[in-house]
Write a protein that holds these residues in place. Structure first.
Motif, mmCIF file in Angstrom:
data_model
loop_
_atom_site.group_PDB
_atom_site.id
_atom_site.type_symbol
_atom_site.label_atom_id
_atom_site.label_comp_id
_atom_site.label_asym_id
_atom_site.label_seq_id
_atom_site.Cartn_x
_atom_site.Cartn_y
_atom_site.Cartn_z
ATOM 1 N N LEU A 41 0.823 -1.197 0.000
ATOM 2 C CA LEU A 41 0.000 0.000 0.000
ATOM 3 C C LEU A 41 0.866 1.261 0.000
ATOM 4 N N ASP A 42 1.986 1.220 0.721
ATOM 5 C CA ASP A 42 2.856 2.391 0.753
ATOM 6 C C ASP A 42 3.463 2.682 -0.617
ATOM 7 N N ILE A 43 3.715 1.661 -1.407
ATOM 8 C CA ILE A 43 4.251 1.867 -2.759
ATOM 9 C C ILE A 43 3.187 2.505 -3.644
ATOM 10 N N ILE A 44 1.971 2.019 -3.541
ATOM 11 C CA ILE A 44 0.877 2.586 -4.343
ATOM 12 C C ILE A 44 0.652 4.047 -3.958
ATOM 13 N N LEU A 45 0.695 4.331 -2.661
ATOM 14 C CA LEU A 45 0.543 5.716 -2.216
ATOM 15 C C LEU A 45 1.693 6.588 -2.708
ATOM 16 N N PHE A 46 2.898 6.045 -2.734
ATOM 17 C CA PHE A 46 4.049 6.807 -3.226
ATOM 18 C C PHE A 46 3.892 7.106 -4.714
ATOM 19 N N PHE A 47 3.480 6.095 -5.517
ATOM 20 C CA PHE A 47 3.219 6.310 -6.939
ATOM 21 C C PHE A 47 2.169 7.402 -7.123
ATOM 22 N N THR A 48 1.100 7.314 -6.362
ATOM 23 C CA THR A 48 0.020 8.286 -6.466
ATOM 24 C C THR A 48 0.490 9.677 -6.071
ATOM 25 N N PHE A 49 1.279 9.777 -5.011
ATOM 26 C CA PHE A 49 1.791 11.065 -4.556
ATOM 27 C C PHE A 49 2.644 11.729 -5.644
#
Length: 165
Positions: free
Chosen positions: A2-10
């Motif tokens: 989830l943290d990777i997906i949030l980083f991509f989104t950010f």
């Protein structure tokens, strides 16, 4: 994950905001496909950046902006480089590490099963509970298991290999 997906989104959100502010509306400057390369709104800019994440259709996406001004290279190239060099390898590394951890656990389970099977085999062969397997016990087990399909010299060779200590 989830943290990777949030980083991509950010990263995509930051670049989308910059894209809307810097590139914005290209109407009248160059002719372009409004659905393929539009940074007019935040949603379309974000969609275009997700297309750039996959490196799919990037010439069609970047060409109208670059025809308008070659300085837009300073917007697209860092995004593509950060994506290719930093962001894409992260999920691959995470998946590889998860695979490696899972495979390590399987190896440990297999070793435990192997040792249990070897111990059970030893207990089956040790008929007189002397904590050692004699030739007669070894031969009897192989005669039962293989029903005399294995030649005595092969059984003796196996016993010799196991009894090297």
């Amino acid at each position: 994950m989830l943290d990777i997906i949030l980083f991509f989104t950010f990263v995509a959100v930051i670049y989308a905001v910059i894209g809307v502010r810097v590139i914005g509306d290209l109407d009248g400057e160059v002719e372009y496909d409004r659905y393929a390369s539009d940074f007019n709104s935040f949603g379309r800019a974000l969609n275009n950046l997700y297309i750039l994440y996959s490196s799919d259709n990037y010439p069609t996406l970047m060409q109208p902006s670059l025809k308008s001004s070659p300085w837009y290279v300073c917007y697209f190239v860092p995004f593509v480089l950060v994506n290719i060099l930093l962001l894409i390898p992260i999920p691959i590394a995470v998946m590889f590490q998860a695979f490696r951890n899972h495979r390590g656990k399987l190896v440990v389970k297999d070793r435990v099963k192997e040792r249990e099977a070897l111990f059970a085999c030893f207990v089956c062969m040790d008929e007189d509970y002397s904590m050692k397997v004699e030739w007669d016990e070894f031969k009897n087990l192989f005669d039962i298991v293989y029903r005399e399909k294995l030649k005595p010299d092969k059984i003796h060779e196996l016993f010799g290999l196991l009894d090297e200590d």
